[in-house]
Design a protein around this motif. Sequence first.
Motif, mmCIF file in Angstrom:
data_model
loop_
_atom_site.group_PDB
_atom_site.id
_atom_site.type_symbol
_atom_site.label_atom_id
_atom_site.label_comp_id
_atom_site.label_asym_id
_atom_site.label_seq_id
_atom_site.Cartn_x
_atom_site.Cartn_y
_atom_site.Cartn_z
ATOM 1 N N TRP A 121 0.833 -1.195 0.000
ATOM 2 C CA TRP A 121 0.000 0.000 0.000
ATOM 3 C C TRP A 121 0.879 1.259 0.000
ATOM 4 O O TRP A 121 1.961 1.288 0.600
ATOM 5 C CB TRP A 121 -0.874 0.044 1.262
ATOM 6 N N ASP A 122 0.356 2.279 -0.687
ATOM 7 C CA ASP A 122 0.968 3.607 -0.601
ATOM 8 C C ASP A 122 0.462 4.284 0.671
ATOM 9 O O ASP A 122 -0.740 4.282 0.942
ATOM 10 C CB ASP A 122 0.588 4.461 -1.817
ATOM 11 N N VAL A 123 1.369 4.864 1.438
ATOM 12 C CA VAL A 123 1.018 5.424 2.737
ATOM 13 C C VAL A 123 0.846 6.940 2.634
ATOM 14 O O VAL A 123 1.729 7.638 2.118
ATOM 15 C CB VAL A 123 2.094 5.096 3.793
ATOM 16 N N THR A 139 -8.729 4.615 -0.783
ATOM 17 C CA THR A 139 -8.936 3.901 -2.039
ATOM 18 C C THR A 139 -8.079 2.649 -2.025
ATOM 19 O O THR A 139 -7.119 2.544 -1.235
ATOM 20 C CB THR A 139 -8.548 4.783 -3.228
ATOM 21 N N ASP A 140 -8.415 1.666 -2.877
ATOM 22 C CA ASP A 140 -7.641 0.425 -2.910
ATOM 23 C C ASP A 140 -6.163 0.715 -3.120
ATOM 24 O O ASP A 140 -5.792 1.568 -3.939
ATOM 25 C CB ASP A 140 -8.142 -0.477 -4.040
ATOM 26 N N GLY A 141 -5.333 0.002 -2.344
ATOM 27 C CA GLY A 141 -3.891 0.173 -2.445
ATOM 28 C C GLY A 141 -3.366 1.321 -1.618
ATOM 29 O O GLY A 141 -2.191 1.670 -1.738
ATOM 30 N N GLU A 142 -4.225 1.892 -0.741
ATOM 31 C CA GLU A 142 -3.817 3.037 0.048
ATOM 32 C C GLU A 142 -3.856 2.673 1.532
ATOM 33 O O GLU A 142 -4.684 1.869 1.970
ATOM 34 C CB GLU A 142 -4.751 4.214 -0.230
ATOM 35 N N ALA A 143 -2.975 3.279 2.316
ATOM 36 C CA ALA A 143 -2.927 3.076 3.768
ATOM 37 C C ALA A 143 -2.682 4.414 4.449
ATOM 38 O O ALA A 143 -2.188 5.365 3.822
ATOM 39 C CB ALA A 143 -1.825 2.081 4.132
ATOM 40 N N TYR A 164 3.124 -5.736 12.599
ATOM 41 C CA TYR A 164 2.911 -6.648 11.468
ATOM 42 C C TYR A 164 3.146 -5.970 10.119
ATOM 43 O O TYR A 164 2.834 -6.543 9.071
ATOM 44 C CB TYR A 164 1.483 -7.199 11.496
ATOM 45 N N GLY A 165 3.684 -4.756 10.107
ATOM 46 C CA GLY A 165 3.939 -4.067 8.836
ATOM 47 C C GLY A 165 5.374 -3.581 8.736
ATOM 48 O O GLY A 165 6.043 -3.334 9.738
ATOM 49 N N ARG A 166 5.849 -3.436 7.477
ATOM 50 C CA ARG A 166 7.183 -2.867 7.241
ATOM 51 C C ARG A 166 7.106 -2.056 5.955
ATOM 52 O O ARG A 166 6.273 -2.321 5.077
ATOM 53 C CB ARG A 166 8.247 -3.964 7.120
ATOM 54 N N THR A 167 7.950 -1.061 5.874
ATOM 55 C CA THR A 167 7.980 -0.238 4.664
ATOM 56 C C THR A 167 9.276 -0.503 3.905
ATOM 57 O O THR A 167 10.333 -0.770 4.501
ATOM 58 C CB THR A 167 7.889 1.250 5.029
ATOM 59 N N GLN A 170 10.974 2.479 -1.094
ATOM 60 C CA GLN A 170 10.106 3.419 -1.802
ATOM 61 C C GLN A 170 8.987 3.949 -0.900
ATOM 62 O O GLN A 170 8.133 4.713 -1.349
ATOM 63 C CB GLN A 170 9.483 2.758 -3.046
ATOM 64 N N GLY A 171 8.986 3.517 0.370
ATOM 65 C CA GLY A 171 7.975 3.983 1.294
ATOM 66 C C GLY A 171 6.662 3.241 1.205
ATOM 67 O O GLY A 171 5.656 3.677 1.794
ATOM 68 N N ARG A 172 6.636 2.115 0.474
ATOM 69 C CA ARG A 172 5.407 1.337 0.383
ATOM 70 C C ARG A 172 5.317 0.376 1.571
ATOM 71 O O ARG A 172 6.327 -0.139 2.046
ATOM 72 C CB ARG A 172 5.358 0.559 -0.938
#
Length: 454
Positions: A121-123, A139-143, A164-167, A170-172
Amino acid sequence: MTTRGAQVDEDAEDFDVEEALALVNEGNGHPSGPGRDGPGHRATPHPAQPQEARHRAVPWPQARGTAARAVRAGARRAPVPVSLDAALGLVLAAPLTALTDLPSFDTSAMDGWAVAGPGPWDVRDEGVLAGRGEPEPLTDGEAVRIATGARVPQDTTAVLRSEYGRTDTQGRLHAVGEVGHGRDIRPRGQECRNGDQLLPVGTLVTPAVLGLAAAAGYDTLTVVPRPRVDVLVLGDELLTEGLPHDGRIRDALGPMLPPWLRALGAEVTTVRRIGDDAKALHRAVTRSGADVIVTTGGTAAGPVDHVRPTLRRIDAELLVNGVEVRPGHPMLLARTKENQHLVGLPGNPLAAVSGLLTLAEPLLRTLAARPAPEPYALPLREAVHGHPHDTRLVPVVLRGDHAVPLHYNGPAMLRGVAAADALAVVPPGGARPGQETELLDLPWAAAGIGVCFT
């Protein structure tokens, strides 16, 4: 609980002189005790009275039942609204009904990211914090970064916990593990919907109830008000300060009864020292506007025992006239007015405690609409002497799955009950080691001092 009082080995410490004489005299057909039921007064013999008193006295369980049923229909005071900070220990007089959905909007259960659709996801740059207005939809693909308790953006699929998340470079945002739909989102109305009944009438207001009421939107609660109690301390021999002297003793009941009555749900409106003045007692009783009058001493038949003559003078209805219990057998319960009762406690301190738990507790519980405690029993670790005819109430401490009897339990003694968790209800004839015995909890033993006396 704090460290308990030490025990002694001698069985003689189980009884004081008055109690021992009672056992001997009843076996010989003589009077069962002195004419005055408290310390500091000489006995006055009344040859015909003991046998009559024996017939008038009622068994201990019957006395408690009579006290619990003494309140006539409609005698309770009208329910009142009180602020949340004044409601602790009272009883709900109206159901607690949710005034809103709980939660009132979809919220995040964790710190992390609100995500939409499958990852990565793009943050977004700006996060979502608790207490803010409605955020922009995803929107889909967004966080978007989100805090616990914050409103979840529309079209959020799940909340991804921080751990449970990592970037990537590219910051995704990438998930470490599977992200289930709706994960870590508290949906609107998960706990309740607006209008749901959360708690019924008769619920005791505890700290947790206060929290639930606040969360459900309440500023006040409708409750049964505390019954009002006037305490009248009788006895010319009583001192209010300093050491005992010249045949006079310190008043133990004046300091003890008001907080104990508050622990039983009462509002103590007056504590008045009457002495042994029949006119002053009559004046105090007839002018009282309390729901319950509690007197100390003066319930026997000595020359300065004025409680029963006063009750006869005002044509009170005597509901309990003596109880087959030791200590405290001269206790009484009377209806002085349509919506007023008088509990006459003996003057000896532990006998007064016996009267509190036998007559005052069930009466006040009914007036305050408090639920009756569930009866329970534990085996005794040691044998307890019994009275030939009467129930005995004996202070005990709780140790594991046993009750340990305490000594210094004569009618005039407080040393045992000051160290106790409960009183054991010992049947006539006594109890052997290991015998299961009903227990009456002392109000602060489980609740704690702060909660109990609020």
